[in-house]
Design a protein around this motif. Structure first.
Motif, short mmCIF file in Angstrom:
data_model
loop_
_atom_site.label_atom_id
_atom_site.label_comp_id
_atom_site.label_asym_id
_atom_site.label_seq_id
_atom_site.Cartn_x
_atom_site.Cartn_y
_atom_site.Cartn_z
N PRO A 31 0.85 -1.20 0.00
CA PRO A 31 0.00 0.00 0.00
C PRO A 31 0.88 1.24 0.00
N VAL A 32 0.64 2.14 -0.94
CA VAL A 32 1.46 3.33 -1.07
C VAL A 32 0.69 4.54 -0.52
N PRO A 33 1.28 5.27 0.44
CA PRO A 33 0.58 6.43 1.02
C PRO A 33 0.64 7.65 0.11
N TYR A 34 -0.10 8.68 0.51
CA TYR A 34 -0.06 10.00 -0.12
C TYR A 34 -0.54 9.98 -1.58
N GLN A 35 -1.44 9.07 -1.91
CA GLN A 35 -1.96 9.03 -3.27
C GLN A 35 -3.10 10.04 -3.44
#
Length: 234
Positions: A31-35
């Protein structure tokens, strides 16, 4: 038995030549934050566009007069058949499922199909820079479509909905934004373009750890700076 890799047509452009395999691996597995979320107003425009066109087709048996010419269109594939849960194909040899959700697949009088993707933007030189990724996206839809029996496919098009001007009603109580539809033809060659990209997806995602990044990838550089900062944080 291992679950197959499930990949969206929209992501195939990320593994084209010059794409970063490390970033692709990370954004698939973690999961990649700040999208930044997709702007809701664009989704509303997209839904309204499809509904207006389909209503006109249902009533008159043809596309609206303002729509770019694609040939003699006589129908369209039902929307529920274009949802990603249905519109997909599995490559058991690669252990991979390719899926997507095309905006529209029109049926022509000669029995062929024409796939269209809508873009709420002006057709400019900057848009031309994204054409290779759009070409892969539309050919990905064509690749799935032909495996689901929507054959032959006779064409692929990008239809840009260009904002033109505001129009106010006579009493001034409402305002409407007028658009112009502009067509950009896209090369049709799914059997040559898509299989190598699917193999590349499998190659990258088969790594147990992130592979080496693309030289000069700005996202990789930003990630390393973030990690260095976190390592030095108290």
């Amino acid at each position: 038995m291992h679950e197959p890799i499930r990949i969206s047509v929209r992501r195939l452009g990320e593994v084209m030549e010059g794409g970063c395999p490390r970033c692709f691996w990370i954004t698939y597995h973690l999961p990649v934050p700040y999208q930044m979320p997709f702007p809701g107003v664009l989704g509303e425009i997209d839904r309204a566009t499809k509904q207006v066109i389909r209503d006109h087709m249902d009533r008159y048996g043809m596309l609206p007069g303002w729509f770019p010419r694609l040939g003699r269109v006589v129908g369209y594939v039902a929307p529920h058949r274009l949802q990603w849960r249905v519109f997909q194909v599995e490559d058991r040899r690669l252990g991979l499922v390719l899926r997507g959700e095309p905006d529209e697949i029109f049926r022509l009088a000669d029995g062929s199909y024409h796939i269209v993707d809508y873009k709420t933007a002006r057709l400019t030189e900057n848009q031309d820079l994204t054409l290779p990724a759009y070409e892969v996206q539309l050919n990905g839809y064509a690749y799935i479509a032909q495996h689901l029996g929507y054959t032959p496919i006779s064409g692929l098009s990008l239809v840009y909905l260009e904002p033109r001007r505001f129009h106010t009603t006579r009493d001034g109580s409402r305002v409407a934004l007028l658009f112009r539809a502009v067509r950009r033809r896209v090369r049709l060659d799914p059997d040559r373009l898509i299989p190598p990209l699917l193999r590349r997806v499998r190659e990258i995602l088969a790594h147990p750890t992130p592979p080496r990044g693309h030289p000069g990838c700005q996202d990789c550089e930003a990630l390393m700076r973030l990690l260095d900062h976190l390592r030095g944080a108290p």
